[in-house]
Design a protein around this motif. Structure first.
Motif, PDB file in Angstrom:
ATOM      1  N   GLY A 154      -5.501 -59.532  80.323  1.00 54.99           N
ATOM      2  CA  GLY A 154      -4.692 -59.793  81.510  1.00 54.99           C
ATOM      3  C   GLY A 154      -3.451 -58.940  81.652  1.00 54.99           C
ATOM      4  O   GLY A 154      -2.676 -59.125  82.582  1.00 54.99           O
ATOM      5  N   CYS A 155      -3.243 -57.975  80.745  1.00 59.13           N
ATOM      6  CA  CYS A 155      -2.034 -57.157  80.805  1.00 59.13           C
ATOM      7  C   CYS A 155      -2.080 -56.226  82.015  1.00 59.13           C
ATOM      8  O   CYS A 155      -2.986 -55.416  82.150  1.00 59.13           O
ATOM      9  CB  CYS A 155      -1.865 -56.347  79.526  1.00 59.13           C
ATOM     10  N   GLU A 156      -1.112 -56.358  82.872  1.00 60.66           N
ATOM     11  CA  GLU A 156      -0.997 -55.507  84.049  1.00 60.66           C
ATOM     12  C   GLU A 156      -0.126 -54.291  83.756  1.00 60.66           C
ATOM     13  O   GLU A 156      -0.342 -53.220  84.289  1.00 60.66           O
ATOM     14  CB  GLU A 156      -0.406 -56.292  85.225  1.00 60.66           C
ATOM     15  N   GLU A 173       4.005 -57.286  82.358  1.00 56.52           N
ATOM     16  CA  GLU A 173       3.481 -58.285  83.272  1.00 56.52           C
ATOM     17  C   GLU A 173       2.063 -58.608  82.818  1.00 56.52           C
ATOM     18  O   GLU A 173       1.288 -57.712  82.516  1.00 56.52           O
ATOM     19  CB  GLU A 173       3.475 -57.729  84.691  1.00 56.52           C
ATOM     20  N   LYS A 187      -1.350 -61.432  83.510  1.00 53.79           N
ATOM     21  CA  LYS A 187      -1.999 -62.493  84.288  1.00 53.79           C
ATOM     22  C   LYS A 187      -2.805 -63.340  83.324  1.00 53.79           C
ATOM     23  O   LYS A 187      -3.696 -62.821  82.646  1.00 53.79           O
ATOM     24  CB  LYS A 187      -2.977 -61.898  85.304  1.00 53.79           C
ATOM     25  N   GLY A 218      -4.384 -67.578  82.595  1.00 53.24           N
ATOM     26  CA  GLY A 218      -4.644 -68.896  83.132  1.00 53.24           C
ATOM     27  C   GLY A 218      -5.118 -69.844  82.064  1.00 53.24           C
ATOM     28  O   GLY A 218      -5.852 -69.460  81.168  1.00 53.24           O
ATOM     29  N   LYS A 271      -2.997 -70.982  86.673  1.00 49.84           N
ATOM     30  CA  LYS A 271      -3.112 -69.531  86.530  1.00 49.84           C
ATOM     31  C   LYS A 271      -1.876 -68.900  87.153  1.00 49.84           C
ATOM     32  O   LYS A 271      -1.324 -69.415  88.117  1.00 49.84           O
ATOM     33  CB  LYS A 271      -4.362 -69.023  87.230  1.00 49.84           C
ATOM     34  N   GLY A 272      -1.472 -67.771  86.589  1.00 49.40           N
ATOM     35  CA  GLY A 272      -0.305 -67.119  87.164  1.00 49.40           C
ATOM     36  C   GLY A 272      -0.007 -65.783  86.532  1.00 49.40           C
ATOM     37  O   GLY A 272      -0.665 -65.347  85.599  1.00 49.40           O
ATOM     38  N   VAL A 273       1.022 -65.163  87.087  1.00 53.68           N
ATOM     39  CA  VAL A 273       1.527 -63.891  86.598  1.00 53.68           C
ATOM     40  C   VAL A 273       2.848 -64.175  85.901  1.00 53.68           C
ATOM     41  O   VAL A 273       3.698 -64.898  86.432  1.00 53.68           O
ATOM     42  CB  VAL A 273       1.733 -62.898  87.768  1.00 53.68           C
ATOM     43  N   TYR A 274       2.995 -63.617  84.717  1.00 52.84           N
ATOM     44  CA  TYR A 274       4.206 -63.819  83.927  1.00 52.84           C
ATOM     45  C   TYR A 274       4.837 -62.466  83.651  1.00 52.84           C
ATOM     46  O   TYR A 274       4.149 -61.512  83.300  1.00 52.84           O
ATOM     47  CB  TYR A 274       3.873 -64.526  82.608  1.00 52.84           C
ATOM     48  N   ASN A 275       6.152 -62.403  83.825  1.00 52.72           N
ATOM     49  CA  ASN A 275       6.930 -61.206  83.501  1.00 52.72           C
ATOM     50  C   ASN A 275       7.787 -61.537  82.302  1.00 52.72           C
ATOM     51  O   ASN A 275       8.318 -62.655  82.198  1.00 52.72           O
ATOM     52  CB  ASN A 275       7.826 -60.818  84.681  1.00 52.72           C
ATOM     53  N   GLY A 293       7.187 -67.199  84.733  1.00 49.58           N
ATOM     54  CA  GLY A 293       6.337 -67.073  85.905  1.00 49.58           C
ATOM     55  C   GLY A 293       6.491 -68.319  86.757  1.00 49.58           C
ATOM     56  O   GLY A 293       7.178 -69.268  86.369  1.00 49.58           O
TER      57      GLY A 293
END
Length: 173
Positions: A32-34, A47, A49, A51, A56-60, A82
């Motif tokens: 999930g690493c953006e 960042e 992603k 879940g 589910k969500g995006v975490y910084n 997030g």
């Protein structure tokens, strides 16, 4: 939540150390690493992603390497946020060479909060173990193509690496 484990990596310790301290390589392996970029000395922002069940969500967040003792030990501190919650934690990574392979041992403690924490400890623990497993499977595949210190691609399947394991640093003359 406590995270502990040991993994045997089929690569020499120095190569594993270089891999684990290269943010570009880590980003390839983290589910999930953006993004993962250097934001300071031994500090990275990223960042991801993820879940857990329906949450589910995006975490910084940021990850900082401390107590660095190449090529065998470092401590990680992380802080992420997030819309679905937050996580904060720290852990250690220790490497030891054994017969041309590397024994990687990790210990960590992570706190989560917000909606993410409401899913239940069993689901969070299961998701964490699944993500750790995915990371190590990806790492084991990627590290075979990661170059040795001499810049040549490594890998246990190459003739050069086989000769190194069999005869030491070089092939017989």
């Amino acid at each position: 939540m406590k995270l502990n484990g040991t993994r045997t990596i089929l690569a020499p310790q120095q190569k594993v150390w270089r891999f684990l301290t290269d943010p570009n390589q880590l980003a390839k392996c983290m589910p999930g690493c953006e993004s993962l970029t250097e934001s300071g000395e031994n500090e990275y922002s990223g960042e991801i992603k993820v879940g857990v069940a329906a949450v589910k969500g995006v975490y910084n967040g940021t990850v900082r390497m401390e107590e660095i003792q190449p090529p065998s030990h470092y401590k990680l501190s992380l802080d992420g946020k997030g819309k679905q919650g937050f996580l904060k934690g720290s852990g250690t990574v220790d490497l030891a060479e054994q017969n041309g392979q590397t024994i990687l041992t990790y210990h960590g403690d992570v706190q989560i909060g917000g909606l993410l924490a409401s899913v239940g400890q069993r689901l969070v623990d299961g998701a964490a173990k699944m993500l750790i497993g995915q990371f190590f499977r990806a790492m084991e595949a990627e590290i075979q193509a990661f170059p040795d210190e001499d810049g040549k691609p490594g890998g246990r399947g190459t003739l050069g690496s086989w000769l190194k394991r069999l005869f030491g640093k070089g092939s017989p003359a």
